[in-house]
Write a protein that holds these residues in place. Structure first.
Motif, PDB file in Angstrom:
ATOM      1  N   ALA A 173       2.218   0.838   0.469  1.00  0.00           N
ATOM      2  CA  ALA A 173       2.063  -0.448   1.161  1.00  0.00           C
ATOM      3  C   ALA A 173       0.594  -0.854   1.258  1.00  0.00           C
ATOM      4  N   THR A 190       0.924  -2.767  -2.401  1.00  0.00           N
ATOM      5  CA  THR A 190       1.530  -4.022  -1.950  1.00  0.00           C
ATOM      6  C   THR A 190       0.518  -4.941  -1.276  1.00  0.00           C
ATOM      7  N   TYR A 214      -1.531  -6.654  -3.906  1.00  0.00           N
ATOM      8  CA  TYR A 214      -0.740  -7.715  -4.548  1.00  0.00           C
ATOM      9  C   TYR A 214      -0.672  -8.943  -3.647  1.00  0.00           C
ATOM     10  N   ARG A 215      -0.449  -8.720  -2.344  1.00  0.00           N
ATOM     11  CA  ARG A 215      -0.366  -9.845  -1.409  1.00  0.00           C
ATOM     12  C   ARG A 215      -1.721 -10.551  -1.279  1.00  0.00           C
TER      13      ARG A 215
END
Length: 245
Positions: free
Chosen positions: A115, A119, A122-123
């Motif tokens: 995360a 992630t 990416y966010r």
């Protein structure tokens, strides 16, 4: 790089409350950039702000957990509403996870490591790309690790997460190659950081390079004048390797 002038540049630094992120943010601010400092630790951000002000610099403090994707979306919106663009991103924040055999790795630890290291980045790309493209010379730099290639026993979550990060960054770099945006990776190698101390508790930290030594290379790679794109710079070797065609 004391002669580097980043006056008027707006740069986001994640993991800015300590270690590599803290020293990078301070050096960027000293060169004239306004820093958007992102971290979970409010006290560390406040200490950074004091240090930046002591150097006559300026910062906006953003305490948030990078696992909160909605907060990252709001970060991009806030930057748009206030500045309409972003000149740089130093994606430094990272999660070690637990050093343990793959079969012993708890799902929640694996998921948290992915995360933060995958992630969240990416966010950040999703939220900040439109802003970086509004800059006359947008720059994005992601901190990676030699663990991608070494894949040492017990480091599965960290190695896998950094490998995934590199794949995303290389792909993104290829996608924006025709724009003014430049995207690169930097591998600090072993450094005197809290994460390193957690991973190697018996190691003498005084034998390792101080994180402030990485700052000039970070400045170089987010400066408007850099032409490097789709490369991976290794601090231990001093070499840059091109990753995309």
């Amino acid at each position: 790089m004391a002669d580097l002038d980043l006056s008027g540049r707006l740069i986001v630094v994640t993991g800015a409350s300590r270690g590599i992120g803290w020293h990078a943010a301070l050096a960027l601010a000293e060169a004239g950039a306004h820093i958007i400092a992102v971290a979970r630790t409010v006290g560390g951000l406040e200490e950074l702000d004091d240090a930046i002000r002591a150097k006559s610099g300026s910062a906006t403090l953003v305490p948030l957990d990078l696992r909160d994707g909605d907060a990252l979306d709001r970060l991009g919106l806030s930057i748009w509403e206030r500045w309409k663009k972003l000149d740089g991103l130093v994606a430094n924040a990272g999660e070690l996870g637990v050093i343990t055999p793959v079969s012993h790795l708890e799902p929640k630890v694996f998921e948290q490591t992915m995360a933060v290291n995958v992630t969240a980045n990416y966010r950040l790309i999703r939220s900040l790309e439109p802003l970086l493209l509004q800059s006359d010379a947008g720059r994005a730099l992601f901190v990676t690790s030699g663990a991608v290639e070494r894949c040492r026993p017990f480091w599965s979550a960290y190695s896998a997460s950094k490998a995934a990060l590199e794949a995303i960054v290389k792909t993104w770099a290829a996608e924006v190659a025709s724009t003014k945006l430049r995207v690169n990776l930097i591998d600090p190698g072993p450094m005197r950081t809290a994460m390193r101390a957690k991973a190697m508790p018996g190691e003498n930290a005084e034998t390792l390079p101080h994180p402030s030594l990485l700052a000039p290379h970070i400045l170089r790679l987010v400066a408007p004048g850099t032409a490097e794109h789709g490369t991976r710079f290794s601090y231990p070797t001093g070499e840059s390797r091109r990753l995309i065609d």
